[in-house]
Design an enzyme around this catalytic site. Structure first.
Site, short mmCIF file in Angstrom:
data_model
loop_
_atom_site.label_atom_id
_atom_site.label_comp_id
_atom_site.label_asym_id
_atom_site.label_seq_id
_atom_site.Cartn_x
_atom_site.Cartn_y
_atom_site.Cartn_z
N ASP A 23 0.79 -1.25 0.00
CA ASP A 23 0.00 0.00 0.00
C ASP A 23 0.81 1.30 0.00
OD1 ASP A 23 -1.59 -2.10 0.81
OD2 ASP A 23 -2.26 -1.17 2.66
N GLU A 194 -10.49 -2.38 4.10
CA GLU A 194 -9.16 -1.86 4.44
C GLU A 194 -9.00 -0.46 3.86
OE1 GLU A 194 -6.55 -5.85 4.90
OE2 GLU A 194 -6.74 -5.24 2.83
C1 FRU Z 1 -4.02 -3.56 2.74
C2 FRU Z 1 -3.39 -4.03 4.02
C3 FRU Z 1 -3.74 -3.09 5.16
C4 FRU Z 1 -2.61 -3.28 6.13
C5 FRU Z 1 -1.43 -3.51 5.20
C6 FRU Z 1 -0.41 -4.46 5.74
O1 FRU Z 1 -3.38 -4.00 1.59
O2 FRU Z 1 -3.79 -5.35 4.31
O3 FRU Z 1 -5.01 -3.32 5.72
O4 FRU Z 1 -2.42 -2.17 6.95
O5 FRU Z 1 -1.96 -4.00 3.99
O6 FRU Z 1 0.72 -4.50 4.91
#
Ligand code: FRU
Length: 492
Positions: A23, A194
């Protein structure tokens, strides 16, 4: 897998020089510079040791990679979050909120500040500062809200991922937070929510008709998880400073491709523009995608707007100015396609703009093919755009990798498609961003041929540009600010 050809590295998108990235985090425009932080594994090319990597840019095209900004520790990974910029005595202060993912399974929100423009960070001694004692409370996004008295307040949104809920908190000082409300659950089950964002946008450009767009990333979970994997959606509503409400019980797909996830907007962008960057991959097969030594790419930055489309407010995502400028400076050609298709050659780091009138040409298709045994086929027919990636190189990535993405592209007039292809990253913007389709495409390392066909004899106007890989436009202000880098800085 061994028979998957390694894909070329993009030249006008951000990828880390090496290692795993997911992300985008902490997108902020500060002191004249765009900052991109991101989920990063400093020690390997698979997900883990989650830290915040860091890159900056002065133009959203050329990025300079910096040392890791927030590093994982024993017992604590640094999950996704956001940054806001506020005025300070000698410049600005950056405040980051991120999720501390503890080894015991707890997830809570932590705070860090930076007074040197994002290069060094001080963690709050009271971390975690927002804790519900739960295990899927994550991805804080801090946004600005000006109340009726003209007072700036801060809103923090974070998900309870498994409850499919967004929790809203308010603050006057970016330190102490009050729980204000929750939104959800809504829409499909069998997913976690998310990386939320909440973006104010004037409907059809009317500043007196502000709407709030709640943006979510949803990832299928469970034994029978949807094999299409991760995707993003949004819901348009109102926000009164404490509560998000909507008349519409529908989550609308934000991008119809397979590879656009965890997208969020920059804080403090000039003129309050809403500019989003997403991660161009999918949890279903992200680790299997054959890129090395980098693993993970960001999308183009897209400018968001809200337009009435077929009677409903819909997000429109425009390609970035630097890409549109490339097209402005190139010559447009018109071909009349009759029995024979037209073949256009592209370097593979290219932009192709196509315009045609389906009333004359009927259906139109574009096939992209390189030196790998894979291709992408776009077919526009009856107001629908289908984008299929197929071939043995696609099958070899992962059993769920071959795909057909479908989106509506209004007809009733000429149609425009802008294809941005940068190595394995294909982003399609239809009708100036009314629909987007973003996909990873393993087409090989060499040049690409785009074959355009029409159902009936008719004119297709096109502009094709290969984006020069001018390797040496680093972000000049960024380099002297800090010590030697664990990744040498490169302009991509
Ligand atoms: C989304 C996610 C988030 C988390 C991160 C962990 O892609 O699953 O919810 O904070 O990636 O790397």
């Amino acid at each position: 897998m061994s028979d998957v050809p390694v894909v070329p590295r993009p030249t006008f998108h951000f990828t880390p020089q090496r290692n795993w990235m997911n992300d985008p985090n902490g997108l902020v425009h500060d002191r004249g510079r765009w900052h991109l932080f991101y989920q990063f594994n400093p020690e390997g090319s698979e997900w883990g040791n989650t830290s915040w990597g860091h890159a900056t840019s002065s133009d959203l095209q050329h990025w300079t990679e910096h040392p890791v900004a927030l590093r994982f520790r024993d017992g604590e990974q640094i999950f996704s979050g956001s940054i806001v910029s506020t005025p300070a005595e000698d410049g600005t202060e950056l405040t980051a909120y991120y999720t501390s993912a503890y080894a015991d399974g707890r997830q809570a929100q932590s705070r860090a500040t930076s007074n040197d423009g994002g290069f060094t960070w001080e963690l709050d001694v009271d971390n975690p500062v927002l804790d519900r004692g739960t295990s899927a409370f994550r991805d804080p996004k801090v946004i600005r809200y000006t109340d009726e008295a003209g007072r700036l307040r801060w809103i923090l949104l974070a998900v309870e991922a498994e409850d499919r809920q967004v929790h809203f908190y308010t603050s006057d000082d970016l330190r102490s937070w009050e729980h204000a409300s929750a939104f959800g659950p809504l829409g499909p089950t069998g997913v976690v929510w998310e990386c939320p964002d909440l973006v104010p946008l004037p409907l059809d450009g009317d500043p007196d008709d502000m709407r709030w767009v709640l943006i979510l990333s949803t990832n299928p979970v469970g034994d029978d998880a949807d094999r299409d994997g991760s995707s993003m959606s949004y819901v348009v509503g109102r926000f009164d400073g404490t509560r998000f409400t909507t008349d519409s019980a529908e989550l609308v797909r934000l991008d119809s491709g397979r590879d656009f996830y965890a997208g969020v907007t920059f804080d403090n962008a000039p003129q309050g523009a809403a500019i989003m960057v997403g991660w161009m991959s999918n949890w279903r097969y992200a680790e299997a995608f054959p890129s090395t030594p980098w693993k993970g790419a960001m999308s183009l930055p897209r400018q968001l707007a809200l337009h009435t489309v077929r009677g409903r407010p819909r997000l429109v995502q425009r390609p970035p100015a630097f890409l549109l400028e490339q097209l402005t400076h190139a010559a447009r050609a018109t071909v009349v396609i009759a029995e024979q298709p037209v073949e256009l050659s592209l370097s593979g780091h290219s932009v192709l703009d196509l315009r045609w009138d389906p009333a004359t040409t009927g259906n139109l298709s574009v096939r992209l093919h390189g030196d790998a045994d894979a291709c992408v086929e776009l077919e526009h027919s009856g107001g629908t755009l289908r984008v299929t990636r197929r071939g043995s190189a696609a099958e070899a990535v992962h059993v769920d990798f071959p795909s057909t993405s479908v989106t509506e592209v209004a007809t009733g007039g000429p149609v425009q498609l802008l294809l941005s292809l940068d190595g394995p990253l294909l982003e399609i913007f239809a009708n100036h961003g009314e629909a987007t389709v973003s996909n990873l495409v393993p087409l090989g390392r060499g040049p690409i041929v785009a074959t355009v066909c029409t159902e009936r004899r008719g004119a297709v106007a096109y502009t094709a540009v290969d984006v020069a890989s001018d390797e040496s436009i680093p972000d000049p202000a960024a380099t002297p600010l800090h010590a030697p880098q664990d990744h040498p800085a490169t302009a991509l």
